[in-house]
Design a protein around this motif. Structure first.
Motif, PDB file in Angstrom:
ATOM      1  N   TYR A  26      10.625 -19.626 -24.430  1.00 23.16           N
ATOM      2  CA  TYR A  26      10.550 -20.909 -23.448  1.00 23.16           C
ATOM      3  C   TYR A  26      10.198 -20.198 -22.356  1.00 23.16           C
ATOM      4  O   TYR A  26      10.490 -19.242 -21.804  1.00 23.16           O
ATOM      5  N   LYS A  27       9.388 -21.115 -21.861  1.00 24.86           N
ATOM      6  CA  LYS A  27       8.527 -20.777 -20.476  1.00 24.86           C
ATOM      7  C   LYS A  27       7.941 -19.307 -20.516  1.00 24.86           C
ATOM      8  O   LYS A  27       8.002 -18.746 -19.469  1.00 24.86           O
ATOM      9  N   ASP A  52       7.350 -21.399 -29.858  1.00 20.55           N
ATOM     10  CA  ASP A  52       7.743 -21.822 -28.362  1.00 20.55           C
ATOM     11  C   ASP A  52       8.654 -23.370 -28.291  1.00 20.55           C
ATOM     12  O   ASP A  52       7.900 -24.117 -28.664  1.00 20.55           O
ATOM     13  N   THR A  54       9.541 -24.749 -25.442  1.00 17.97           N
ATOM     14  CA  THR A  54       9.516 -25.449 -23.982  1.00 17.97           C
ATOM     15  C   THR A  54       9.361 -26.659 -24.060  1.00 17.97           C
ATOM     16  O   THR A  54      10.085 -27.368 -23.389  1.00 17.97           O
ATOM     17  N   GLU A  55       8.395 -27.279 -24.860  1.00 17.51           N
ATOM     18  CA  GLU A  55       8.348 -28.698 -24.834  1.00 17.51           C
ATOM     19  C   GLU A  55       9.585 -29.404 -25.648  1.00 17.51           C
ATOM     20  O   GLU A  55       9.638 -30.749 -25.223  1.00 17.51           O
ATOM     21  N   GLU A  56      10.118 -28.903 -26.448  1.00 18.47           N
ATOM     22  CA  GLU A  56      10.923 -29.229 -27.427  1.00 18.47           C
ATOM     23  C   GLU A  56      12.468 -29.552 -26.550  1.00 18.47           C
ATOM     24  O   GLU A  56      13.280 -30.495 -26.749  1.00 18.47           O
ATOM     25  N   ALA A  58      13.241 -30.825 -23.921  1.00 20.93           N
ATOM     26  CA  ALA A  58      13.649 -32.225 -23.145  1.00 20.93           C
ATOM     27  C   ALA A  58      14.138 -33.094 -24.152  1.00 20.93           C
ATOM     28  O   ALA A  58      15.021 -33.776 -23.732  1.00 20.93           O
ATOM     29  N   ASP A  59      14.238 -32.842 -25.355  1.00 22.18           N
ATOM     30  CA  ASP A  59      14.922 -33.610 -26.359  1.00 22.18           C
ATOM     31  C   ASP A  59      16.255 -33.016 -26.566  1.00 22.18           C
ATOM     32  O   ASP A  59      17.302 -33.740 -27.376  1.00 22.18           O
ATOM     33  N   GLU A  64      18.212 -25.925 -19.835  1.00 27.27           N
ATOM     34  CA  GLU A  64      17.503 -24.481 -19.973  1.00 27.27           C
ATOM     35  C   GLU A  64      18.556 -23.291 -19.802  1.00 27.27           C
ATOM     36  O   GLU A  64      18.178 -22.227 -20.240  1.00 27.27           O
TER      37      GLU A  64
END
Length: 77
Positions: A26-27, A52, A54-56, A58-59, A64
């Motif tokens: 993550y990040k 990774d 990171t983008e997931e 948001a769902d 974080e």
């Protein structure tokens, strides 16, 4: 202390299936989530370890700050 670098291919092997470790990134940081009961068998709801996330995130129904429970063990190349 400098964290070791791991490639996406090395991260992918830590999916709870190919190896015992269950890691996710993550990040840019890699976390060992093996001890989490929520990541048993390398799966957490519709998300899979060894990648990774990171983008997931948001769902996800959480923030974080869920990663605050884990110490980073490496950095993603």
């Amino acid at each position: 202390m400098e964290l070791p670098l791991y490639s996406k291919a090395q991260l992918a092997l830590r999916n709870g299936d190919d190896r015992e470790e269950i890691w996710c990134a993550y990040k840019g940081l890699i976390y060992d989530v093996s001890k989490s009961r929520l990541w048993r068998n390398g799966k957490h709801y519709e998300h899979w370890a060894g990648q990774d996330l990171t983008e997931e995130l948001a769902d996800a129904p959480h923030t974080e700050h869920v990663f605050d429970k884990f110490d980073p063990i490496g950095r993603l190349k």
